[in-house]
Write a protein that holds these residues in place. Structure first.
Motif, PDB file in Angstrom:
ATOM      1  N   ILE A 131     -46.353 -49.118 -81.047  1.00 23.39           N
ATOM      2  CA  ILE A 131     -47.263 -48.186 -81.705  1.00 23.39           C
ATOM      3  C   ILE A 131     -48.341 -47.724 -80.735  1.00 23.39           C
ATOM      4  O   ILE A 131     -48.519 -48.299 -79.635  1.00 23.39           O
ATOM      5  N   CYS A 132     -49.076 -46.666 -81.133  1.00 21.50           N
ATOM      6  CA  CYS A 132     -50.172 -46.143 -80.312  1.00 21.50           C
ATOM      7  C   CYS A 132     -51.474 -46.861 -80.681  1.00 21.50           C
ATOM      8  O   CYS A 132     -51.519 -47.686 -81.605  1.00 21.50           O
ATOM      9  N   ASP A 133     -52.563 -46.511 -79.976  1.00 14.82           N
ATOM     10  CA  ASP A 133     -53.856 -47.169 -80.218  1.00 14.82           C
ATOM     11  C   ASP A 133     -54.333 -46.937 -81.645  1.00 14.82           C
ATOM     12  O   ASP A 133     -54.818 -47.860 -82.322  1.00 14.82           O
ATOM     13  N   PRO A 161     -41.506 -43.150 -71.514  1.00 13.80           N
ATOM     14  CA  PRO A 161     -42.542 -43.419 -72.533  1.00 13.80           C
ATOM     15  C   PRO A 161     -41.900 -43.523 -73.911  1.00 13.80           C
ATOM     16  O   PRO A 161     -41.052 -42.718 -74.270  1.00 13.80           O
ATOM     17  N   LYS A 162     -42.339 -44.506 -74.684  1.00 16.99           N
ATOM     18  CA  LYS A 162     -41.784 -44.712 -76.013  1.00 16.99           C
ATOM     19  C   LYS A 162     -42.620 -43.981 -77.054  1.00 16.99           C
ATOM     20  O   LYS A 162     -43.847 -43.948 -76.971  1.00 16.99           O
ATOM     21  N   GLN A 163     -41.984 -43.436 -78.035  1.00 13.45           N
ATOM     22  CA  GLN A 163     -42.654 -42.688 -79.092  1.00 13.45           C
ATOM     23  C   GLN A 163     -43.158 -43.651 -80.160  1.00 13.45           C
ATOM     24  O   GLN A 163     -42.467 -44.588 -80.561  1.00 13.45           O
ATOM     25  N   HIS A 212     -47.560 -41.302 -77.744  1.00 14.98           N
ATOM     26  CA  HIS A 212     -46.728 -42.291 -77.078  1.00 14.98           C
ATOM     27  C   HIS A 212     -47.219 -43.694 -77.417  1.00 14.98           C
ATOM     28  O   HIS A 212     -48.429 -43.919 -77.551  1.00 14.98           O
ATOM     29  N   ALA A 213     -46.296 -44.644 -77.545  1.00 20.07           N
ATOM     30  CA  ALA A 213     -46.660 -46.024 -77.852  1.00 20.07           C
ATOM     31  C   ALA A 213     -47.133 -46.739 -76.603  1.00 20.07           C
ATOM     32  O   ALA A 213     -46.508 -46.634 -75.545  1.00 20.07           O
ATOM     33  N   ASN A 214     -48.267 -47.447 -76.720  1.00 21.65           N
ATOM     34  CA  ASN A 214     -48.741 -48.284 -75.615  1.00 21.65           C
ATOM     35  C   ASN A 214     -49.131 -49.685 -76.096  1.00 21.65           C
ATOM     36  O   ASN A 214     -49.634 -50.486 -75.325  1.00 21.65           O
ATOM     37  N   GLN A 215     -48.920 -49.962 -77.401  1.00 18.91           N
ATOM     38  CA  GLN A 215     -49.197 -51.273 -77.978  1.00 18.91           C
ATOM     39  C   GLN A 215     -47.931 -51.773 -78.686  1.00 18.91           C
ATOM     40  O   GLN A 215     -47.041 -50.995 -79.005  1.00 18.91           O
ATOM     41  N   ARG A 216     -47.882 -53.055 -78.936  1.00 14.50           N
ATOM     42  CA  ARG A 216     -46.736 -53.628 -79.666  1.00 14.50           C
ATOM     43  C   ARG A 216     -47.238 -54.679 -80.644  1.00 14.50           C
ATOM     44  O   ARG A 216     -48.032 -55.552 -80.277  1.00 14.50           O
TER      45      ARG A 216
END
Length: 731
Positions: A116-118, A95-97, A104-108
C-alpha cells in the motif's frame, strides 16, 4: 544487468518444484493440506472428489481421508511462498501499484500481506480492526524476508474469534489459540506463547530433518547400488550372450561333422545289411525256379504220354516216370522267405541335443506363494516357496526365513522340504501385533520379501475387569461405556453414582463424581464431543464435564422425562438423547439449546416402545434400540425413517429386549441382545453378519457397548449390569 532483489536471493534458495501441485503440476493455487500432510490446489481436490467421490484418496500416498474439501485447512506457508514467487515473476523491480490504484505502493502490511501507499497505510492504522497491524516499508520488508523470513508472514486469526490473532499454544489440547481462547475454552489448561512452542518444536524439526536426510541418503545409496547391479547385470548378460553365440557356432560345426560321420557309418551298415538279406532271398528264388522247371517238365511229359502214347509207350516208360514223379512229390514247394525286410532306422532323442551345447548354471529364482496379511494368535502360518528353475528340494540349504515380532525380537522360522520341488515356511504366532516375515536365498531377499503380517487376538473374550462393589476400580450396575480421546474406557458406574476411567488392559486411571446436585448423579450413557467434553445422561438431565471432572453445564431438565442413551452426530455436531419415558429422541445443540424431537409411542415406523440406546454412524445415520418392540430402527441425518430389523426371537438376527447399540467405522451395527445373553453384528442394512461372543464367554445382562476402531476388526467392549464388570471381546 539488473541485480536480484533480496527477496529473489531468498526465493532462489527454494526449489520451485516444492511449489508444484502433484495433480496439475502447476504452481499451487490456494493450497489445502490433507491429514497425511500432502498439499494440493483447492480446485484440484474439488475435481478429484467430483470424479472419484468421497473419501478423498491422496494422489501421492493413496491414504483415504473422509473429509470435505471445504473443511481442509489452508497451507499458509506454501501459499505465501507461492505469492512471493508470483510477485517476483511479475517483476519485483517495477513499482508496485497500491490497492487504491492512485499511487505506487511503498509500504507493506505484514498482517494483511498487502502492498500500500503512505496514505493507505495511515488510514489502515486508524481502522479499529487493523490499527494493531504491523506496517513496514517495502525496503525493510525485502530485507526482513532475507534475514528472518518467518517474521514477515501474515497473522493467522482464530477460527472462533475471527478478530483475534493466534498468539498462544495450548499444550493440553495441542492447538494454537488466541487471547480470548486462553480465558474461555482453555482457561485451566497448560498454555504458553506460540513463538516459544514453535521454537521448541523447531528444534525437534531440525533433528527430524537430519534423520530424514540420513534416510534420504540411504535410499539414494541403495538406488545407486541397485542401479550398478543392473548395469553390471546388463554387461554380464551381453558378455555371456556373446560367449554363448560363439560357442554355439563352434558346437554346431563340430556336431555337424560328427553327425555326418555317424550318418556315413549308419549308411554303410544299412547297405551291408540290405545286401546280405538280398543275396539270401535271391538264392532261395533260384532254388524255387529250378524246382518249378522240374515240376513243369514232369507235368507236360505225363500229359503227353497219357494223350499221345500207346500202351507200349506208357508201360515202357512206367519205371522212369514213376521215379520222376516220386522225386517231384518230395520237393518243398511251400516255403517262406529265408530273410525279412525288418531294416529300420531309429532316430536319437533330439530333446537331449541341448546337452551337447552345455547347460546354464544359475541360482534358482524363488517364488513365494500366498502370504496372509492377517491371522490370529496361536494359528499356524504356512507359506509355500517354489523355484522357477531347478529343484527346490536340492536347494533347501540356500533358503532362510526369519520373523520379527512386535517386541522387535527376531526368530528363525522352520523351512521344510515337501519332496515335490517345493519348500514350506511354517511359523506359529505367539504375540498380537504386526510381524515382519523375511525370506532370503543366498543371503538376498527373494522377491516380495519382507512381508507384513498382522496378528490379531483369538475370537472371543480377551479380558475382563472391574468387579461388583463400591471400592475404587469396582463397579455396581454399570450401564454405558465409551472410549476417551486417549483410547481409555469411560464406564458409567450407575449404581455408585460416578464415572470411572480404565485402560483397556483394566488399569484404573480416574473417577468422576458430582455431589452438589438436588438428585444423585446417576450416569446412564455417555458420549464425547470433538472438544473432548463428556456428555452424560442422568436423572432428567444431561451433564457436561471435562475428563478431569470439571462441570461445564447441565441441560435438558425441562424436556427430558427419563433420558437413557445419547450420541453426538459427526455430521452436524448436535446431541441426540433417547427419552425412554417419552418414547422419542430429543435433539440439542452442544450448548444445551433444545431444538426438536422425533418419534412417538407405538409399533409403527418411527414409533418407539421404551427406546433405550442410540448410536450415530460416520455417515450420520441414527441407530436406535427399540427395547419393548424388540427391534432396531435406523434413520438418516434428517431423522427420516430408513430401515428396521430384528423382531422378537432367539434365532440369528432376532432380538429380545435389545439395549446397548454401537456402530463401527464401516457402518456395521452391534447390538446388546439383552435377554438372549449375546452380542450380534449386522451390516449397515440390518442383515445379520455374526455373533460376536460365544457361550464360553458367558456374556450376561449387558447394557453398554462400544467398538474400537482397530483394524481389521475393532474390539467390542461391553458392560455387564448384574456382575459389575467390563468385558473386552475380539471379533
Amino acid at each position: 544487468m539488473a541485480t536480484a532483489a533480496p527477496s529473489d536471493k531468498f526465493l532462489d534458495e527454494i526449489d520451485e518444484t516444492f511449489l508444484s501441485c502433484g495433480v496439475c503440476s502447476e504452481r499451487y493455487s490456494n493450497a489445502k493440506v490433507l491429514p497425511c500432510q500432502h498439499s494440493f490446489c483447492e480446485h484440484c481436490l474439488i475435481k478429484l472428489v467430483e470424479k472419484t467421490g468421497q473419501p478423498i484418496h491422496c494422489p501421492l500416498c493413496r491414504r483415504k481421508h473422509d473429509i470435505e474439501v471445504s473443511d481442509l485447512p489452508n497451507n499458509y506457508f506454501i501459499n505465501e511462498i507461492s505469492e512471493a514467487f508470483k510477485n517476483r515473476d511479475v517483476g519485483s523491480q517495477e513499482p508496485k501499484q497500491c490497492v487504491c490504484e492512485k499511487s505506487h505502493a511503498n509500504q507493506r502490511c505484514l498482517d494483511c500481506a498487502l502492498d500500500i501507499c503512505d496514505a493507505c497505510a495511515r488510514a489502515h492504522l486508524r481502522m479499529p480492526l487493523t490499527q494493531s497491524h504491523r506496517i513496514t516499508s517495502l525496503e525493510s520488508y525485502q530485507s526482513l524476508i532475507v534475514k528472518d523470513p518467518s517474521s514477515v508472514h501474515s497473522a493467522t486469526y482464530c477460527d472462533k474469534h475471527t478478530d483475534s490473532a493466534v498468539k498462544f499454544y495450548c499444550d493440553s489440547c495441542e492447538v494454537a489459540i488466541c487471547l480470548e481462547c486462553t480465558v474461555i475454552d482453555h482457561r485451566d489448561h497448560k498454555q504458553r506463547y506460540l513463538k516459544d512452542a514453535a521454537a521448541e518444536y523447531k528444534d525437534e524439526l531440525v533433528a527430524n530433518a537430519e534423520q530424514l536426510k540420513v534416510k534420504e541418503n540411504e535410499v539414494h545409496d541403495s538406488k545407486d547400488t541397485i542401479q550398478r547391479m543392473v548395469d553390471s547385470l546388463e554387461t554380464r548378460y551381453r558378455q555371456e550372450k556373446k560367449r554363448l553365440e560363439i560357442h554355439t557356432e563352434k558346437t554346431i560345426e563340430e556336431i555337424t561333422r560328427k553327425i555326418r560321420n555317424a550318418s556315413k557309418q549308419l549308411m554303410d551298415e544299412l547297405k551291408d545289411e540290405y545286401k546280405n538279406r538280398e543275396v539270401n532271398l535271391r538264392v532261395q528264388i533260384k532254388e524255387l525256379e529250378s524246382s518249378e522247371n522240374s515240376i513243369k517238365y514232369a507235368r507236360e511229359y505225363t500229359n503227353n504220354l497219357m494223350h499221345y502214347g500207346n500202351p507200349v509207350h506208357m508201360m515202357s516208360a512206367k519205371n522212369g516216370v514213376t521215379s520222376l514223379l516220386t522225386e517231384i512229390q518230395t520237393l518243398e514247394t511251400k516255403q517262406t522267405p529265408v530273410d525279412d525286410d525288418d531294416i529300420q532306422f531309429i532316430p536319437s532323442d533330439n530333446s537331449s541335443m541341448i546337452q551337447v551345447l552345455g547347460a546354464l548354471q544359475c541360482k534358482p529364482t524363488y517364488v513365494i506363494g500366498h502370504v496372509p496379511d492377517m491371522t490370529r494368535v496361536g494359528d499356524n502360518i504356512n507359506i509355500t516357496v517354489t523355484t522357477k528353475k531347478g529343484n527346490a528340494y536340492t536347494q533347501k540349504q540356500s533358503l532362510r526365513a526369519e520373523i520379527k515380532t512386535p517386541d522387535m525380537k527376531t526368530e528363525d522360522v522352520e523351512v521344510k522340504d515337501n519332496k515335490n520341488t517345493s519348500l514350506s515356511v511354517r511359523y506359529t504366532t505367539k504375540m498380537i501385533g504386526e510381524h515382519e516375515l523375511s525370506i532370503t536365498a543366498y543371503k538376498t531377499h527373494v522377491f516380495g520379501s519382507p512381508v507384513k503380517i498382522n496378528v490379531i487376538p483369538k475370537k472371543g473374550l480377551l479380558r475382563k475387569f472391574g468387579g461388583k462393589g463400591s471400592a475404587v476400580e469396582q463397579l455396581r450396575n454399570p450401564y454405558g461405556v465409551i472410549m476417551t480421546r486417549n483410547r481409555n474406557a469411560l464406564v458409567c458406574d450407575t449404581g455408585n453414582n460416578r464415572l470411572q476411567i480404565f485402560t483397556l488392559d483394566g488399569n484404573h486411571l480416574n473417577l468422576i463424581e458430582f455431589t452438589n446436585f438436588a438428585e444423585p448423579f446417576s450416569p446412564r450413557y455417555s458420549a464425547i464431543s470433538d472438544d473432548g467434553y463428556i456428555f452424560t445422561t442422568s436423572y432428567k438431565k444431561v451433564v457436561v464435564c471435562d475428563v478431569n471432572g470439571k462441570l461445564i453445564r447441565v441441560f435438558g431438565s425441562k424436556e427430558l422425562q427419563y433420558p437413557m442413551g445419547l450420541a453426538i452426530s459427526p455430521i452436524n455436531g448436535n446431541v441426540y438423547v433417547v427419552d425412554n419415558g417419552s418414547h422419542c429422541v430429543r435433539i440439542y445443540s452442544q450448548l444445551g439449546v433444545y431444538m426438536t424431537s422425533f418419534g412417538s409411542s407405538g409399533t409403527g415406523d418411527s414409533q418407539f416402545n421404551g427406546p433405550w440406546d442410540i448410536a450415530i454412524g460416520n455417515t450420520g445415520n441414527i441407530i436406535v434400540s427399540d427395547l419393548r418392540n424388540n427391534r432396531i430402527q435406523i434413520f438418516d441425518n434428517n431423522c427420516r425413517f430408513l430401515n428396521v430389523f430384528g423382531g422378537r426371537g432367539t434365532k440369528e438376527g432376532e432380538l429380545n429386549s435389545p439395549q446397548g447399540v454401537a456402530a463401527d467405522t464401516d457402518g456395521c451395527v452391534y447390538v446388546c441382545d439383552y435377554h438372549n445373553n449375546r452380542v450380534q453384528k449386522f451390516d449397515p442394512q440390518g442383515k445379520f453378519i455374526a455373533r460376536i461372543d460365544s457361550i464360553e464367554d458367558d456374556v450376561s445382562s449387558h447394557r453398554g457397548i462400544y467398538v474400537t476402531d482397530d483394524k481389521p476388526f475393532g474390539k467390542v467392549v461391553v458392560t455387564e449390569w448384574n456382575r459389575g464388570c467390563v468385558k473386552v471381546l475380539t471379533q
